[in-house]
Design a protein around this motif. Structure first.
Motif, short mmCIF file in Angstrom:
data_model
loop_
_atom_site.label_atom_id
_atom_site.label_comp_id
_atom_site.label_asym_id
_atom_site.label_seq_id
_atom_site.Cartn_x
_atom_site.Cartn_y
_atom_site.Cartn_z
N GLY A 144 28.39 -14.03 13.21
CA GLY A 144 27.49 -13.08 14.19
C GLY A 144 27.40 -12.15 13.44
O GLY A 144 27.34 -11.85 12.21
N ASP A 145 27.26 -10.73 14.08
CA ASP A 145 27.33 -9.41 13.37
C ASP A 145 28.61 -8.86 13.65
O ASP A 145 29.20 -8.71 14.45
CB ASP A 145 26.34 -8.42 14.12
CG ASP A 145 24.83 -8.76 14.10
OD1 ASP A 145 24.47 -10.12 13.41
OD2 ASP A 145 24.06 -8.10 14.68
N THR A 146 28.87 -8.48 11.99
CA THR A 146 30.62 -7.95 12.02
C THR A 146 30.61 -7.28 10.78
O THR A 146 30.07 -7.10 9.82
CB THR A 146 31.23 -9.00 12.24
OG1 THR A 146 32.89 -8.51 12.40
CG2 THR A 146 31.37 -9.84 10.99
N GLY A 187 23.09 -7.66 5.73
CA GLY A 187 22.25 -6.95 5.98
C GLY A 187 22.51 -5.47 5.54
O GLY A 187 21.26 -4.83 5.31
N ASP A 188 23.68 -4.96 5.93
CA ASP A 188 24.08 -3.62 5.75
C ASP A 188 23.54 -2.65 7.23
O ASP A 188 22.68 -3.47 7.96
CB ASP A 188 23.45 -2.87 4.73
CG ASP A 188 24.62 -1.85 4.41
OD1 ASP A 188 25.39 -1.31 4.95
OD2 ASP A 188 24.43 -1.29 2.95
N ARG A 189 23.72 -1.71 7.21
CA ARG A 189 23.58 -0.62 8.40
C ARG A 189 24.29 -1.07 9.73
O ARG A 189 24.88 -0.45 10.35
CB ARG A 189 21.92 -0.41 8.35
CG ARG A 189 21.61 0.62 9.42
CD ARG A 189 20.18 0.94 9.58
NE ARG A 189 19.65 1.67 8.32
CZ ARG A 189 19.48 2.80 8.58
NH1 ARG A 189 19.52 3.58 9.80
NH2 ARG A 189 19.02 3.52 7.51
N LEU A 238 15.24 -1.99 7.72
CA LEU A 238 16.16 -1.22 7.69
C LEU A 238 17.19 -1.98 6.79
O LEU A 238 18.39 -1.67 6.50
CB LEU A 238 16.73 -0.73 9.06
CG LEU A 238 15.84 0.14 9.55
CD1 LEU A 238 16.33 0.48 11.00
CD2 LEU A 238 15.84 1.52 8.86
N LEU A 239 16.98 -3.45 6.71
CA LEU A 239 18.20 -4.37 6.11
C LEU A 239 17.95 -4.60 4.80
O LEU A 239 16.90 -4.35 4.01
CB LEU A 239 18.03 -5.68 7.04
CG LEU A 239 18.01 -5.65 8.57
CD1 LEU A 239 18.10 -6.83 9.21
CD2 LEU A 239 19.53 -4.60 8.86
#
Length: 234
Positions: free
Chosen positions: A144-146, A169-171, A202-203
């Motif tokens: 997921g996102d973490t 992806g960062d940010r 942004l990624l």
């Protein structure tokens, strides 16, 4: 098992006659250029890591069209029920749900989860990673996102994943550097698929830096979008 990346964090898993979608952000996904019907054909289950629009995506439409079951944390599942999803399997961090031929477990992820409604954020439970296990098939961990966290090592020890989908992806998630540290410390020797990059400005624009940073610590597989990649149990 065949794993297909549709851009961002959207993946399809095909195994033992079953088709599962994880975080099916297709419509409105600038990285998705495939056919919606092909991507969702025969999908029986939709698995969601958390309640952000770029992960919930087309879950409601797919659930209605396919009569698919949506698996999500209890808060997000309740919200999806209000959107008209009929078949829901609510669960939460640490839990496992058993289906015909495979299981889904929710594990920790460090991220937020919510939708904007009428200018306000609606809380939709904790963000999670997803573990998919099926007999004779590789175990898949979609993070997921973490951010990075040390219990990644414990999750890997307990669930023994063969394939790990890692955000780079960062940010909003780990960037290439942190993701590479996570691989080196907790996921060495496994098959790694980078995700959550090259979809928005942004990624991180590509996976090259991540691949170089990981080096020989693991096998990084960078799929072409929409092209299934075969994996076997390690």
């Amino acid at each position: 098992m065949k794993i297909t990346w549709f851009g961002h964090a959207a993946f399809r898993l095909d195994f033992a006659g079953t088709a599962v979608l994880i975080d099916p952000f297709l419509t409105g996904n600038p990285a998705f250029s495939g056919d919606f019907g092909d991507a969702t054909a025969d999908v029986s289950h939709v698995l969601l890591t958390h309640g952000h629009a770029d992960h919930v995506g087309d879950s409601v439409a797919i659930a209605r069209a396919n009569e698919a079951t949506v698996v999500a944390n209890a808060d997000l599942a309740g919200w999806l029920g209000q959107q008209g999803v009929a078949k829901l399997e609510p669960m939460n961090t640490g839990g496992t749900v058993h289906f015909d031929g495979f299981t889904v477990s929710l594990v920790r992820a460090d991220h937020s989860s919510g939708m904007m409604e009428d200018g306000r954020t609606v809380y939709l439970g904790n963000a999670n990673g997803i573990i998919v296990k099926a007999p004779g098939e590789p175990t898949v961990w979609h993070m997921g996102d973490t951010d990075i966290f040390s219990d990644m090592g414990l999750i890997a020890e307990l669930h023994k994943p063969d394939v790990v989908i890692v955000p780079i992806g960062d940010r909003f998630t780990m960037g290439p550097e942190l993701a590479a540290v996570a691989v080196s410390r907790y996921l060495s020797g496994l098959s790694i698929i980078p995700a959550h990059y090259a979809s928005f400005g942004l990624l991180e624009p590509g996976a090259e830096r991540f691949v170089a940073l990981v080096g020989e610590e693991a096998t990084v597989v960078v799929p072409d979008k929409g092209v299934p990649v075969g994996f076997s149990r390690g």
